[in-house]
Write a protein that holds these residues in place. Structure first.
Motif, PDB file in Angstrom:
ATOM      1  N   ASP A   1      12.122   0.284  11.357  1.00 49.22           N
ATOM      2  CA  ASP A   1      12.661   1.098  12.271  1.00 49.22           C
ATOM      3  C   ASP A   1      11.640   1.391  13.145  1.00 49.22           C
ATOM      4  O   ASP A   1      12.041   1.654  14.719  1.00 49.22           O
ATOM      5  CB  ASP A   1      13.393   2.256  11.613  1.00 49.22           C
ATOM      6  N   ASP A   2      10.809   1.717  12.578  1.00 50.58           N
ATOM      7  CA  ASP A   2       9.137   2.221  12.934  1.00 50.58           C
ATOM      8  C   ASP A   2       8.965   1.362  14.354  1.00 50.58           C
ATOM      9  O   ASP A   2       8.036   0.258  13.247  1.00 50.58           O
ATOM     10  CB  ASP A   2       8.020   2.161  12.458  1.00 50.58           C
ATOM     11  N   LYS A   3       9.234   0.857  15.754  1.00 51.15           N
ATOM     12  CA  LYS A   3       8.941   0.069  16.276  1.00 51.15           C
ATOM     13  C   LYS A   3       7.226   0.262  16.460  1.00 51.15           C
ATOM     14  O   LYS A   3       6.726  -1.061  16.427  1.00 51.15           O
ATOM     15  CB  LYS A   3       9.176  -0.135  17.633  1.00 51.15           C
ATOM     16  N   ILE A   4       6.498   1.281  16.125  1.00 51.27           N
ATOM     17  CA  ILE A   4       5.059   1.225  16.939  1.00 51.27           C
ATOM     18  C   ILE A   4       4.543   0.398  15.890  1.00 51.27           C
ATOM     19  O   ILE A   4       3.946   0.003  15.551  1.00 51.27           O
ATOM     20  CB  ILE A   4       4.575   3.244  16.846  1.00 51.27           C
ATOM     21  N   LEU A   5       4.600   0.607  14.913  1.00 52.60           N
ATOM     22  CA  LEU A   5       4.267   0.006  13.126  1.00 52.60           C
ATOM     23  C   LEU A   5       4.916  -1.601  13.298  1.00 52.60           C
ATOM     24  O   LEU A   5       4.033  -2.359  13.228  1.00 52.60           O
ATOM     25  CB  LEU A   5       4.651   0.343  11.656  1.00 52.60           C
TER      26      LEU A   5
ATOM     27  N   GLN B   1       0.381  -1.498   0.198  1.00 51.12           N
ATOM     28  CA  GLN B   1       0.308  -0.508  -0.109  1.00 51.12           C
ATOM     29  C   GLN B   1       1.028   1.741   0.035  1.00 51.12           C
ATOM     30  O   GLN B   1      -0.012   2.345   0.260  1.00 51.12           O
ATOM     31  CB  GLN B   1      -1.273  -0.258   1.504  1.00 51.12           C
ATOM     32  N   ASN B   2       1.844   0.995   0.113  1.00 53.63           N
ATOM     33  CA  ASN B   2       2.973   2.302  -0.150  1.00 53.63           C
ATOM     34  C   ASN B   2       2.959   2.267   1.531  1.00 53.63           C
ATOM     35  O   ASN B   2       3.050   4.498   1.327  1.00 53.63           O
ATOM     36  CB  ASN B   2       2.598   3.070  -0.900  1.00 53.63           C
ATOM     37  N   GLU B   3       2.704   2.142   2.277  1.00 54.85           N
ATOM     38  CA  GLU B   3       2.346   2.995   3.807  1.00 54.85           C
ATOM     39  C   GLU B   3       4.044   2.536   4.309  1.00 54.85           C
ATOM     40  O   GLU B   3       4.308   2.549   5.391  1.00 54.85           O
ATOM     41  CB  GLU B   3       1.431   2.460   3.881  1.00 54.85           C
ATOM     42  N   LEU B   4       5.229   1.611   3.704  1.00 54.42           N
ATOM     43  CA  LEU B   4       6.481   1.456   3.926  1.00 54.42           C
ATOM     44  C   LEU B   4       7.456   1.218   2.973  1.00 54.42           C
ATOM     45  O   LEU B   4       6.604   0.789   2.614  1.00 54.42           O
ATOM     46  CB  LEU B   4       6.156  -0.036   4.775  1.00 54.42           C
ATOM     47  N   GLN B   5       8.447   2.193   3.233  1.00 54.14           N
ATOM     48  CA  GLN B   5       9.221   2.084   2.935  1.00 54.14           C
ATOM     49  C   GLN B   5      10.438   1.594   3.140  1.00 54.14           C
ATOM     50  O   GLN B   5      11.204   2.047   4.418  1.00 54.14           O
ATOM     51  CB  GLN B   5       9.676   3.466   2.626  1.00 54.14           C
ATOM     52  N   VAL B   6      11.086   0.340   2.218  1.00 57.44           N
ATOM     53  CA  VAL B   6      11.745  -0.466   2.444  1.00 57.44           C
ATOM     54  C   VAL B   6      12.759  -0.926   1.604  1.00 57.44           C
ATOM     55  O   VAL B   6      12.347  -0.971   0.119  1.00 57.44           O
ATOM     56  CB  VAL B   6      11.640  -1.978   3.410  1.00 57.44           C
ATOM     57  N   PRO B   7      13.429  -1.193   1.521  1.00 58.54           N
ATOM     58  CA  PRO B   7      14.922  -2.000   0.339  1.00 58.54           C
ATOM     59  C   PRO B   7      14.501  -3.050  -0.185  1.00 58.54           C
ATOM     60  O   PRO B   7      13.380  -3.692   0.603  1.00 58.54           O
ATOM     61  CB  PRO B   7      16.098  -2.247   1.209  1.00 58.54           C
TER      62      PRO B   7
END
Lengths: 318, 318
Positions: free
Chosen positions: B246-250, B170-176
């Protein structure tokens, strides 16, 4: 209310604790016991609001029909119904609608002694998918494909009432109230011919339930069995209500292509006709020959020795 | 193409002619044989476009997921999958879409050795209802309700990847790209833990597949078994891909409430842990304790001895 509570409250209908249900609604799977010597017959059908039933249909009738059309497939297989699973998509949580659905569901499930063993529900346009499960003795094997040239084509009762009932419901056919009431009943709350299907075990060479329309369903037998069929219009049984219809073109369309009757259409050796009639009458059904199977492919129908022509052979979705 | 032709061409997938299918697609009912000494486990789930899968999902992945989520329910029951039935509503006849669906269906059906024995299709908003059928020996009885205080709560593998994959899709998380690829795979094409479910026969006191979300599914066990659960955040296994987030809450939300992982969560006596671990490792699965059952009701989770609070316990549809 969440989906689990809805399933628990409105779908968990138990017709007197079947012993073959080891685990019903409420777990990942239902766990079921098929009796020794029996095969499992299954059929799945989806009913969509606006396609298979009128959106304004009361919910009890929706439940009835959703179960009935699936049990009707079992009747064609000569199966004894046992369990159903039910998946419903609902546009919103509507307590009155669900309560009415529950009442209709409970009534038909109790009538046929089946149990709802699994359910799923989520939000979306109104539709209901049911799978029916039944038992067939190892020795029985009703299909559409056993019909032989020369055998008689029979039905278990009057044809066309459901399609006429739909016309009445849609205000496209005006009839007196008592006629309307009979036709509407056949359309909204058909009773699948379970006892007839069981009575036909070992007698019929091919069986189908009339759901798509008489001609379409005879065509299914003809195609699966690789035979032809010659029907006689004057032999097709009409109910007293249907006989009052003046518009003969509309009547013929309803009878031949209407569908939704859920009577059984079957084929039988002429020599076995009387025994079959007796077996069916014993369980309150008729045995009415409407034509004969031929060696030539295709389905034809004669009206006063003239071959009738039709532009549609029943309803298909695509 | 009419509905019968669609079913015949795209759904009639046979994984090498199962001998227990006496009659498959093409008649009113399928006719099936449950082996002697086995019970029948059934589960039905509906997937709706826009609710259970993204509308732009490619059709092969839709087929995969629709089958996978149903087989996953069988895995929780410790069942060996055998047959599926499939009802689909389609907005239009789209040959490319159906061909892709067919490829995905064939692949997963062959992988698990199951056969499509019945189908229905009609026009409407895209949704797929599948019922999966499997066998469970008479002596096995996995449910959600056998858990006892003091027993360990375990999972068969890393949790949270599927929910993170959805965020990526959904393009809500950017990762390699390499991380994205692993997460997306877990979201779009999960493989149900059939072998693990069978390995847990006679060992686990309660089993559930993680579909609604870890907390919600542990809560289902807790509620059904009338016990409480105390989980440890630091014990919950994360994949290498999830550990890069990195986003620990997510991350915590994905792991605890995300769902769609289709790992198994089960409970087991501490004395049986090593034998269970061995049985699971033999079939390529892990056995990771993440908490313990308690006598108090409710599900709690500790992060560094602090109780965590959450505003949602998994996804429900109403």
């Amino acid at each position: 209310m969440n989906e689990f509570e809805i399933i628990d409250r409105y779908f968990a209908v138990d017709s007197g604790k079947r012993k073959d249900v080891l685990k019903g609604i409420g777990d990942d799977c239902a766990l079921l016991k098929v009796p020794r010597g029996q095969r499992l017959a299954v059929s799945m059908d989806t009913l969509i609001s606006g396609v298979h039933f009128l959106p304004e249909t009361n919910a009890a009738d929706v439940a009835h029909k959703a179960v009935a059309v699936n049990l009707s497939d079992l009747s064609a297989a000569g199966a004894e119904p046992a369990w159903i699973t039910l998946s419903m998509t609902l546009p919103e949580y509507n307590e009155d609608w669900l309560e009415s659905f529950h009442i209709g569901l409970k009534r038909i499930v109790n009538f046929f002694g089946v149990q709802v063993v699994g359910g799923d529900t989520c939000r979306g346009p109104l539709s209901i998918t049911i799978q029916a499960h039944g038992f067939v003795p190892e020795t029985v094997f009703h299909t559409r494909s056993g019909a032989q040239p020369g055998q008689l084509i029979c039905v278990t009762g009057p044809i066309g009432d459901a399609a006429l009932g739909l016309k009445v419901a849609q205000n496209e056919l005006q009839v007196p109230p008592n006629v309307a009431s009979q036709l509407l009943k056949k359309y909204f709350t058909p009773y699948p011919k379970i006892a007839a299907g069981i009575a036909l075990r070992g007698r019929a060479s091919a069986v189908i339930d009339i759901s798509d329309g008489l001609l379409a369903d005879v065509f299914h037998i003809s195609e699966s069995s690789n035979v032809g069929a010659l029907l006689r219009w004057d032999k097709i049984p009409l109910s007293a209500a249907a006989q009052t219809i003046d518009d003969k073109i509309l009547l013929k369309k309803a009878v031949l292509s209407g569908g939704d009757d859920y009577e059984l259409c079957f084929t039988v050796n002429e020599d076995d006709l009387e025994a079959t009639r007796h077996a069916l009458e014993t369980v309150g059904n008729e045995c009415i020959p409407i034509g004969r199977l031929t060696g030539k492919s295709g389905v034809k129908i004669l009206d006063n020795k003239q071959e009738m022509t039709f532009d549609e052979l029943g309803y298909t979705h695509f």
